[in-house]
Design a protein around this motif. Structure first.
Motif, PDB file in Angstrom:
ATOM      1  N   PHE A  35       5.886  -3.197  -1.630  1.00  0.00           N
ATOM      2  CA  PHE A  35       4.996  -3.908  -1.773  1.00  0.00           C
ATOM      3  C   PHE A  35       3.696  -2.921  -1.727  1.00  0.00           C
ATOM      4  CE2 PHE A  35       5.523  -2.835   2.788  1.00  0.00           C
ATOM      5  CZ  PHE A  35       4.161  -2.607   3.360  1.00  0.00           C
ATOM      6  N   PRO A  36       2.574  -3.149  -2.485  1.00  0.00           N
ATOM      7  CA  PRO A  36       1.509  -2.545  -2.980  1.00  0.00           C
ATOM      8  C   PRO A  36       0.714  -2.246  -1.783  1.00  0.00           C
ATOM      9  CG  PRO A  36       1.007  -4.412  -3.778  1.00  0.00           C
ATOM     10  CD  PRO A  36       2.450  -4.531  -3.357  1.00  0.00           C
ATOM     11  N   VAL A  37       0.347  -1.231  -1.208  1.00  0.00           N
ATOM     12  CA  VAL A  37      -0.420  -1.094  -0.058  1.00  0.00           C
ATOM     13  C   VAL A  37      -1.775  -0.219  -0.303  1.00  0.00           C
ATOM     14  CG1 VAL A  37      -0.354   0.069   2.237  1.00  0.00           C
ATOM     15  CG2 VAL A  37       1.840  -1.151   1.360  1.00  0.00           C
ATOM     16  N   ALA A  38      -2.885  -0.445  -0.069  1.00  0.00           N
ATOM     17  CA  ALA A  38      -4.131   0.310   0.090  1.00  0.00           C
ATOM     18  C   ALA A  38      -4.399   0.562   1.254  1.00  0.00           C
ATOM     19  CB  ALA A  38      -5.103  -0.620  -0.626  1.00  0.00           C
ATOM     20  N   VAL A  39      -4.816   1.941   1.795  1.00  0.00           N
ATOM     21  CA  VAL A  39      -5.228   2.334   3.187  1.00  0.00           C
ATOM     22  C   VAL A  39      -6.154   3.465   2.841  1.00  0.00           C
ATOM     23  CG1 VAL A  39      -2.781   1.878   4.236  1.00  0.00           C
ATOM     24  CG2 VAL A  39      -3.235   4.403   3.374  1.00  0.00           C
ATOM     25  N   THR A  40      -6.815   3.713   4.002  1.00  0.00           N
ATOM     26  CA  THR A  40      -8.084   4.403   4.139  1.00  0.00           C
ATOM     27  C   THR A  40      -7.653   5.974   3.713  1.00  0.00           C
ATOM     28  OG1 THR A  40      -8.103   4.647   6.414  1.00  0.00           O
ATOM     29  CG2 THR A  40      -9.421   3.010   5.581  1.00  0.00           C
ATOM     30  N   ASN A  41      -8.228   6.904   3.533  1.00  0.00           N
ATOM     31  CA  ASN A  41      -7.845   8.488   3.478  1.00  0.00           C
ATOM     32  C   ASN A  41      -7.392   8.924   5.028  1.00  0.00           C
ATOM     33  OD1 ASN A  41      -8.244   8.764   0.760  1.00  0.00           O
ATOM     34  ND2 ASN A  41     -10.246   9.284   1.393  1.00  0.00           N
TER      35      ASN A  41
END
Length: 70
Positions: free
Chosen positions: A11-17
């Motif tokens: 699954f595509p995941v976007a997280v903070t740095n």
């Protein structure tokens, strides 16, 4: 016999740095790939989280969420 580790779900995941660096650090320290580290954390979620702290931290995160999106 242990379950076979088959990473079949993607699954595509976007997280903070910050979150990404924590994941990288945890994976490196544990000698795992990032996929394996996430699998470990989610398969063992109840034992690696403190239930009282989790609820409190989640409420804080949700309270700040709108400000963080700006």
């Amino acid at each position: 016999m242990p379950k076979r580790l088959r990473l079949t779900r993607r699954f595509p995941v976007a997280v903070t740095n910050d979150a990404y660096r924590r994941l990288q650090g945890f994976a490196t320290e544990a000698g795992l790939t990032q996929d394996e580290a996430l699998t470990f954390l989610f398969e063992n979620f109840n034992s690696v989280t403190h239930s009282e702290n989790l609820g409190h931290r989640l409420r804080l995160f949700k309270a700040e969420l709108e400000d963080r999106k700006r």
